[in-house]
Enzyme design. Structure first.
Site, mmCIF file in Angstrom:
data_model
loop_
_atom_site.group_PDB
_atom_site.id
_atom_site.type_symbol
_atom_site.label_atom_id
_atom_site.label_comp_id
_atom_site.label_asym_id
_atom_site.label_seq_id
_atom_site.Cartn_x
_atom_site.Cartn_y
_atom_site.Cartn_z
ATOM 1 N N HIS A 643 41.823 32.133 43.747
ATOM 2 C CA HIS A 643 41.524 33.470 43.236
ATOM 3 C C HIS A 643 40.816 33.343 41.896
ATOM 4 O O HIS A 643 41.125 32.459 41.103
ATOM 5 C CB HIS A 643 42.818 34.294 43.080
ATOM 6 C CG HIS A 643 42.579 35.763 42.985
ATOM 7 N ND1 HIS A 643 42.175 36.372 41.825
ATOM 8 C CD2 HIS A 643 42.672 36.741 43.919
ATOM 9 C CE1 HIS A 643 42.050 37.668 42.047
ATOM 10 N NE2 HIS A 643 42.341 37.923 43.303
ATOM 11 N N ASP A 699 45.521 37.680 50.576
ATOM 12 C CA ASP A 699 44.816 37.879 51.842
ATOM 13 C C ASP A 699 45.313 36.958 52.953
ATOM 14 O O ASP A 699 45.135 37.249 54.130
ATOM 15 C CB ASP A 699 43.307 37.630 51.648
ATOM 16 C CG ASP A 699 42.721 38.553 50.604
ATOM 17 O OD1 ASP A 699 43.236 39.673 50.466
ATOM 18 O OD2 ASP A 699 41.759 38.151 49.926
#
Length: 709
Positions: A643, A699
């Protein structure tokens, strides 16, 4: 030593104005104890921890501020302040310290005038009721659990005249345009855990004033007259659902809260109260605190900006402008001019950098005149640029923390639903029951799709990808909302500075988005669309519209929590696209449509779909090692891992794992789960991922929950 994680909110009770028994002006006779006052109205509150509010409240902007400035006065010296010698020590040593604190956080004031101080100490170990009698003299030296102001304008002027004399007071009031009674509140000996101080923030109440929102209790035979001067009435705050409540968890003696217990500008006057904190440990020590309350006077309030940092940055023509606070000292080698650029909250403002200028190398061919250009900043990708000050979402990527409006994502996930979280994000506070009912009613009323939207979606082949169908449905909605259509042809701006229109359009936009998604889902799966109902939440209506029976609310509760995790994530690409579009003053739905388009890419929302498709491509656990090696060789991208912000585990991923545990049987039936778990296992131990601090993000597993539901 392990760190203590402080909660961002707590619940508790405090007292507010509750009127008089006879409808006449309120009074208390301190000699007899007689009063016509009703007992204070005890209210339950949710208090936000100031430590976790971003940006932090400041004295100059909000009327209160947390500081970490210690004192040289010892606990024993504070407790000895009731003796003549101890009182003099406080006046000689601690009052000047408080004046320096006020001057430091304001950037300098015209004058700080000492008046008085109060030592408060809780007696006994039990919870005292906020309904205690206001006229009990001994209770006035304990933490006071009733929201109040120390003064209003008439009594503050009276205090000033008693302190410096009537003639000097008139001189000060004519000379200085802004003045306040500033409390520097500090715990003594131990952190203020039991009966902490609470601020009653009234920023959401336009034109808050002393007359409308404060009740008066007149004093008779007040024993404090001798040492505090005449105080004809106490100012008790009236109830209003729009108040926000702020406190500081475990305020330490080395810290203090500085706030305006009166201000000539009512918007900065800060009502305050002790409150019972329901999370107080049983063994918490009794609270002791000291409250010096000097009067501070200054020039016009508008001269005080940016936490006391004046924004004029240059030293043009040899005149240096004083900068109070942190700054960059810049020497421009092109002109040899020097500049001081203020630093506020670890940012510099582009407008301050723009004062730096130099002659252009190329001059005008026509006139030959020298042309001066201002300095500009180039930052491709906005990697180091902030374009918006916001108190909505805070991400600490190093710690793996996510906050919405000062509330931890964990607390919202466990204790609230998606509608409440949306309301918090949009309007800045948790809704009352009435506010939430109106919100849900308005969304349900707008959720029935127009024929044009249904036709537009159904005109697409069923095999069209879901994202394209959804964008088509939202675009059709843009052409069906009469107000939004009219706004594009109306010379009078519909939404600019018109929050009533904007809020209503925003609520419709939320409903339109959910409904377009439901219609698209039904079309793609060739199932019948069901009309929404009043009395349902947004998630419940969404499930109803796509034909899912959720009588036990198990699915809606899971969806609620999953949607909370994705409700907001600071200034992402899609959020920035929405803000750029909003800057044109268009309607909210067009902004959301732009946001949806921006989110379609594989490095944004599209990563969720690609993550699941990548697992389908692998098929079995046996293919994972070769896939990991291909990712390391940069032949493939591992979606759902790593991320841009988080350098540790995404806090949303932890919550998703909790949801997976709740639905483990249904999820375990998905053959791709074993593939995902093997990828996670190998990536967590492979030096390539560990050294790059690539961690699981939200996700990676979320697709399994949707599949299981």
């Amino acid at each position: 030593m392990a760190a203590v994680v402080l909660p961002p909110t707590t619940t508790g009770t405090l007292g507010l104005w509750n009127g008089t028994k006879d409808g006449e002006a309120g009074y208390i006779d301190y000699a007899t104890g007689n009063t016509n006052m009703n007992r204070p109205k005890e209210v339950d509150i949710v208090a936000h921890d100031i430590r976790h509010i971003s940006p932090q409240p400041t004295l100059l902007k909000n009327g209160y501020q947390l500081t970490d400035i210690p004192t040289s006065v010892t606990t024993e010296e504070f407790l000895n302040s009731q003796t003549p010698e101890g009182k003099k020590h406080i006046e000689d040593v601690y009052f000047p310290e408080c004046a320096k604190i006020i001057e430091k956080i304001t950037g300098g004031v015209g004058l700080v005038i000492p008046t008085s101080f109060r030592l408060r100490e809780q007696k006994g170990n039990t919870k005292q009721s906020t309904n205690e009698k206001l006229g009990e003299v001994e209770a006035r030296y304990a933490p006071r659990p009733v929201a109040h102001l120390d003064r209003d304008t008439p009594t503050a002027i009276m205090l000033l005249k008693e302190t410096v004399g009537a003639e000097k007071a008139d001189e000060l009031l004519s000379k200085y345009k802004h003045w306040a009674q500033v409390n520097t509140w500090r715990p003594i000996g131990n952190p203020a855990t039991k009966w902490p101080l609470c601020f009653i923030n009234h920023d959401r109440i336009p034109n808050w004033d002393y007359d409308t929102h404060v009740g008066h209790i007149f004093s008779k035979n007040d024993p404090l007259v001798a040492d505090r001067g005449a105080k004809p009435y106490v100012c008790v705050v009236k109830h209003d659902d729009r108040y926000d409540y702020h406190y500081v968890s475990s305020l330490r003696p080395a810290e203090c809260l500085v706030f305006c217990s009166f201000d000539s500008d009512p918007k900065l006057a800060m009502p305050h109260s002790a409150f019972w904190d329901n999370s107080t440990p049983d063994d918490a020590p009794n609270r002791r605190s000291i409250e010096p309350i000097p009067i501070a006077v200054s020039g016009a309030a508008t001269n005080l900006k940016m936490n006391g940092v004046k924004t004029q940055a240059n030293e043009e023509n040899g005149v240096a402008t004083e900068i109070i606070g942190d700054y960059l000292h810049v020497l421009d080698s092109r002109t040899w001019k020097t500049y001081k650029i203020p630093i506020s909250d670890n940012f510099v403002r582009a407008s301050d950098l723009s004062v730096i200028s130099a002659p252009e190398v190329r001059q005008s061919k026509e006139s030959g005149a020298e042309r001066v250009r201002k300095l500009a900043v180039l930052d491709p990708g906005f990697q180091h640029t902030a374009c918006k000050e916001s108190a909505i979402t805070l991400i600490d990527g190093e710690k793996g923390e996510l906050w919405f409006r000062g509330m931890r994502i964990e607390d919202l996930f466990r204790h609230y639903d998606f509608d409440t979280t949306m309301y918090l994000l949009i309007w800045g506070h948790l809704p009352t029951n009435e506010e939430k009912e109106r919100f849900e009613y308005s969304m349900a009323a707008a959720a029935s799709p127009p024929r044009a939207v249904v036709d537009a979606i159904q005109a697409l082949p069923r095999e069209t990808d879901m994202y394209s169908i959804l964008l088509t449905g939202l675009a059709a909605y843009v052409g069906t909302d009469t107000e939004m259509i009219t706004s594009r042809h109306n010379p009078v701006l519909t939404y600019h500075n018109n929050m009533a229109h904007t809020d209503a359009a925003l609520i419709r936009t939320i409903a339109y988005t959910a409904t377009a998604t439901a219609v698209a889902y039904c079309h793609k799966r060739n199932i019948e669309f069901t009309q929404p109902k009043q009395g349902f939440s947004l998630v419940e209506n969404f499930l109803l519209m796509i034909g899912i029976d959720d009588l036990d609310k198990k699915i809606s509760r899971t969806m609620d929590r999953l949607w909370i995790l994705y409700a907001d994530h600071e200034l992402s690409c899609s959020t920035a696209a929405s803000l750029h579009t909003a800057s044109t003053l268009t309607d909210p739905l067009s902004c959301v449509l732009a946001m949806m388009v921006a989110g379609a890419g594989p490095l944004h929302v599209g990563a969720i779909e690609l993550c699941y498709e990548g697992l389908e491509m692998l098929g079995t656990v046996d293919n994972v090692p070769a896939y990991i090696e291909a990712v390391k060789a940069r032949k493939f991208r591992l979606f759902g891992y790593g991320h841009r912000v988080y350098k540790t585990k995404d806090p949303r991923a932890t919550r998703i794992e909790e949801l997976m545990e709740e639905h483990k049987e249904a999820i375990a039936a998905d053959p791709l789960l074993q593939v995902a778990m093997e990828i996670d296992k190998q990536a967590n131990t492979d030096p390539y991922f560990v050294e790059r601090e690539l961690k699981l993000n939200a996700d990676f597993y979320s697709c399994f929950i949707y599949t299981a539901l």
